[in-house]
Write a protein that holds these residues in place. Sequence first.
Motif, short mmCIF file in Angstrom:
data_model
loop_
_atom_site.label_atom_id
_atom_site.label_comp_id
_atom_site.label_asym_id
_atom_site.label_seq_id
_atom_site.Cartn_x
_atom_site.Cartn_y
_atom_site.Cartn_z
N ASP A 1 -24.34 2.03 21.13
CA ASP A 1 -24.91 3.37 21.02
C ASP A 1 -24.50 4.25 22.20
O ASP A 1 -24.23 3.76 23.30
N ALA A 2 -24.46 5.56 21.96
CA ALA A 2 -24.22 6.52 23.02
C ALA A 2 -25.57 6.95 23.61
O ALA A 2 -26.61 6.79 22.99
N VAL A 3 -25.51 7.50 24.81
CA VAL A 3 -26.72 7.96 25.50
C VAL A 3 -26.44 9.33 26.10
O VAL A 3 -25.38 9.57 26.68
N LEU A 4 -27.39 10.24 25.94
CA LEU A 4 -27.34 11.52 26.62
C LEU A 4 -28.49 11.57 27.60
O LEU A 4 -29.66 11.60 27.21
N ARG B 1 -23.60 12.71 28.85
CA ARG B 1 -23.30 11.79 27.75
C ARG B 1 -22.48 10.62 28.24
O ARG B 1 -21.52 10.78 29.01
N ARG C 1 -24.91 6.59 16.78
CA ARG C 1 -26.30 6.75 17.22
C ARG C 1 -26.33 7.26 18.66
O ARG C 1 -25.53 6.86 19.49
N MET C 2 -27.29 8.14 18.93
CA MET C 2 -27.40 8.75 20.25
C MET C 2 -28.84 8.64 20.76
O MET C 2 -29.79 9.02 20.07
N TRP C 3 -29.01 8.12 21.97
CA TRP C 3 -30.30 8.09 22.64
C TRP C 3 -30.39 9.27 23.58
O TRP C 3 -29.45 9.58 24.31
N ARG D 1 -32.03 9.78 18.59
CA ARG D 1 -32.00 11.06 17.88
C ARG D 1 -32.34 10.85 16.40
O ARG D 1 -31.75 10.01 15.73
#
Length: 267
Positions: free
Chosen positions: A66-69, A75, A83-85, A110
């Motif tokens: 997963d990606a994270v912001l 980012r 998927r983005m947290w 998200r």
Amino acid sequence: MIHSNERPEDAEVATAAARAGADVVREMYGRRLARVDKGAGDFATAADVEAERTILGVIRAARPDDAVLGEEGGRQGAADAERMWLVDPLCGTLNYAAGNMLVAVNVALRDGAAAVADPFSGEVFFTDGRTARVRRDGDDTPLTPTSATALVDVNLDPPFPGAPVFRAVDLLAHPRFVERFRPRVVSTTLALAWVAAGRRAAYVTDGGDLSGSVHFAAGIALCRAAGCVVTGIDGAPIGAAGRGLVAAADAETHASLMSMIRGRGHA
């Protein structure tokens, strides 16, 4: 509603990450901390940075693809991640730096699971996208919104993109607002979790699209899952065309606030 790319355990990941960040925030409280100037009077402390690093460690261990912001680190992760947290490691930094314990740690997938941790009460408010609960001393209790307190939290922090037509601060001078509600200014999105928990009747803030905001995503998810009425200040759904946020415990409270907001110039 759980989306097709969400896993049943995501709520536990969000909860564990938020709790880990909250532990850091609590442990570093009261120290003389280095600050990182962000301009326009905004800043981060070493606690913000360390809490975000810890949260990202939990998410990476559980969801490496997963990606994270993050508010502090931006980012991270694969550009094509599905998927983005969204991570706000310390919401209420100015409160915290001034020795005020009204802060929150926000972690949200998200459009999915989310958690808001209170570092000093030890509570973690969380949702799997369908139900909303608070974990306290190892016990999980459903969140039940109610407007019984008549307390409405109003975010007075700039910027005010709706000005001069509307600013959240304008509500404080509205005759019907002071007749029915009692304003509070917590200056942290912990107040959104309190709306879901029945400790606040509503929360109002100006702004643009807040659905993908690291500050607001977790609180919005909690309120929706708890059954609150959540719209922009124009009454439209939160989203790309949205404007600010009105999160109310029930339809009557929402309608009352919207009539006051529209009375200040919104159609």
